[in-house]
Write an enzyme that holds these catalytic residues in place. Structure first.
Site, PDB file in Angstrom:
ATOM      1  N   GLU A 137      -2.561   7.121   0.768  1.00 10.62           N
ATOM      2  CA  GLU A 137      -1.338   6.868  -0.055  1.00 10.62           C
ATOM      3  C   GLU A 137      -0.821   8.155  -0.417  1.00 10.62           C
ATOM      4  OE1 GLU A 137       0.049   4.042  -0.153  1.00 10.62           O
ATOM      5  OE2 GLU A 137      -1.690   2.446  -0.143  1.00 10.62           O
TER       6      GLU A 137
ATOM      7  N   GLU B 248       9.295   2.992   2.842  1.00 14.85           N
ATOM      8  CA  GLU B 248       7.938   3.401   3.160  1.00 14.85           C
ATOM      9  C   GLU B 248       7.839   3.552   4.858  1.00 14.85           C
ATOM     10  OE1 GLU B 248       4.643   0.909   1.671  1.00 14.85           O
ATOM     11  OE2 GLU B 248       3.158   2.508   2.963  1.00 14.85           O
TER      12      GLU B 248
ATOM     13  N   HIS C  43       0.356   5.675   4.667  1.00 13.41           N
ATOM     14  CA  HIS C  43       1.052   5.122   3.569  1.00 13.41           C
ATOM     15  C   HIS C  43       1.747   5.711   2.532  1.00 13.41           C
ATOM     16  CE1 HIS C  43      -0.141   0.847   4.906  1.00 13.41           C
ATOM     17  NE2 HIS C  43      -1.014   1.623   5.744  1.00 13.41           N
TER      18      HIS C  43
ATOM     19  N   HIS D 200       3.155  -0.420   8.200  1.00 14.15           N
ATOM     20  CA  HIS D 200       4.449  -1.166   8.247  1.00 14.15           C
ATOM     21  C   HIS D 200       5.397  -1.037   9.143  1.00 14.15           C
ATOM     22  CE1 HIS D 200       2.459  -2.006   4.170  1.00 14.15           C
ATOM     23  NE2 HIS D 200       2.729  -0.695   3.876  1.00 14.15           N
TER      24      HIS D 200
HETATM   25 ZN    ZN Z   1       1.747   0.802   2.747  1.00 16.49          ZN
END
Ligand code: ZN
Length: 264
Positions: free
Chosen positions: A229, A93, A150, A56
């Site tokens: 994650e 994030e 992430h 992102h």
């Molecule tokens: Zn993400």
């Protein structure tokens, strides 16, 4: 030009001389070649190419039309990207994974690796790249491995911890990489645990590993790949770690260790 050639010949002669038994610390087959160096200078990731995908771009939310456009994701189409999540305090994030990725890059380069990123900025006036480009980034540079970084955003009460996602076996997309990707996932989990981090308590299986077929970032890779994650940014305990320099360095150290284990 002539001097340069002479210089090379001299260097070769001197190099040959240096391999004599009087210089015991040099490898005996040095022969003046660039590869044959004393063992002390060899680094764990010399000659390795690693792609880091900081998930992102920070500005994705400013470009909804571009971000929602459908792109190839491995036999189906999916939105180019998403905005990512944030802590309840508003720490994005995109910024968290950008900082971890830069720390990870520095650690890998110190170990001798060549590192390529899928994005080189973290800015509100930028977007993308899309998941198809993120997925193929390692293929283009002949990477030994690709790690997508992430942070998660689960609103489930008490949900915290990390999990590592590897691709399932789907011909023709991931059949070539699902086995080494699973090994990379297991090595990454071991390295995160070795840093004292806990596996996610909210992901099915409860062992910190997840296998998914719906992620273009994994499906389009022809090199071993995982998505991590690192924590649940909506959880107060994990949020403290993601927003602190020391916490981010812990994550980066673990990811570097995971790659080192995998490429050993
Ligand atoms: Zn993400």
């Amino acid at each position: 030009m002539r001097y340069a050639v002479l210089g090379l010949a001299l260097a070769a002669l001197l190099g040959g001389g240096a391999a004599s038994p009087a210089h015991g610390t040099l490898s005996t087959d040095a022969g003046g070649s660039a590869q044959a160096r004393p063992a002390a200078t060899a680094r764990a990731l010399d000659g390795r190419v690693i792609v880091i995908d900081p998930g992102h771009q920070l500005g994705n939310h400013n470009f909804p039309r571009r971000i929602n456009r459908l792109v190839p994701a491995g036999g189906f189409r999916k939105a180019c990207n998403t905005t990512g999540t944030a802590t309840n305090g508003g720490y994005p994030e995109a910024t968290f994974v950008w900082r971890v990725s830069k720390l990870l890059q520095a650690r890998l380069e110190r170990l001798g690796a060549t590192v390529r990123l899928t994005r080189y900025t973290n800015r509100q006036d930028r977007w993308g790249p899309c998941v198809d480009e993120r997925g193929r980034r390692g293929n283009r540079v002949g990477a030994d491995a690709k790690v997508s970084v992430h942070g998660d955003g689960s609103y489930t009460a008490g949900a915290r911890g990390f999990h590592v996602i590897a691709p399932t076996d789907r011909r023709p997309w991931t059949h070539d990489i699902y086995r080494p990707s699973k090994r990379l996932a297991i090595d990454t989990r071991a390295a995160l645990k070795a840093q004292g981090l806990r596996v996610a308590n909210y992901v099915a299986g409860g062992d910190g590993l997840d296998f998914r077929s719906d992620l273009g970032t994994l499906n389009l890779s022809d090199v071993p790949t995982v998505m991590v994650e690192l924590g649940n940014m909506r959880n107060a305990v994990d949020a403290r770690r993601t927003t602190s320099p020391r916490g981010r360095d812990t994550y980066a150290a673990a990811l570097a260790d995971g790659l080192r284990r995998f490429l050993r």
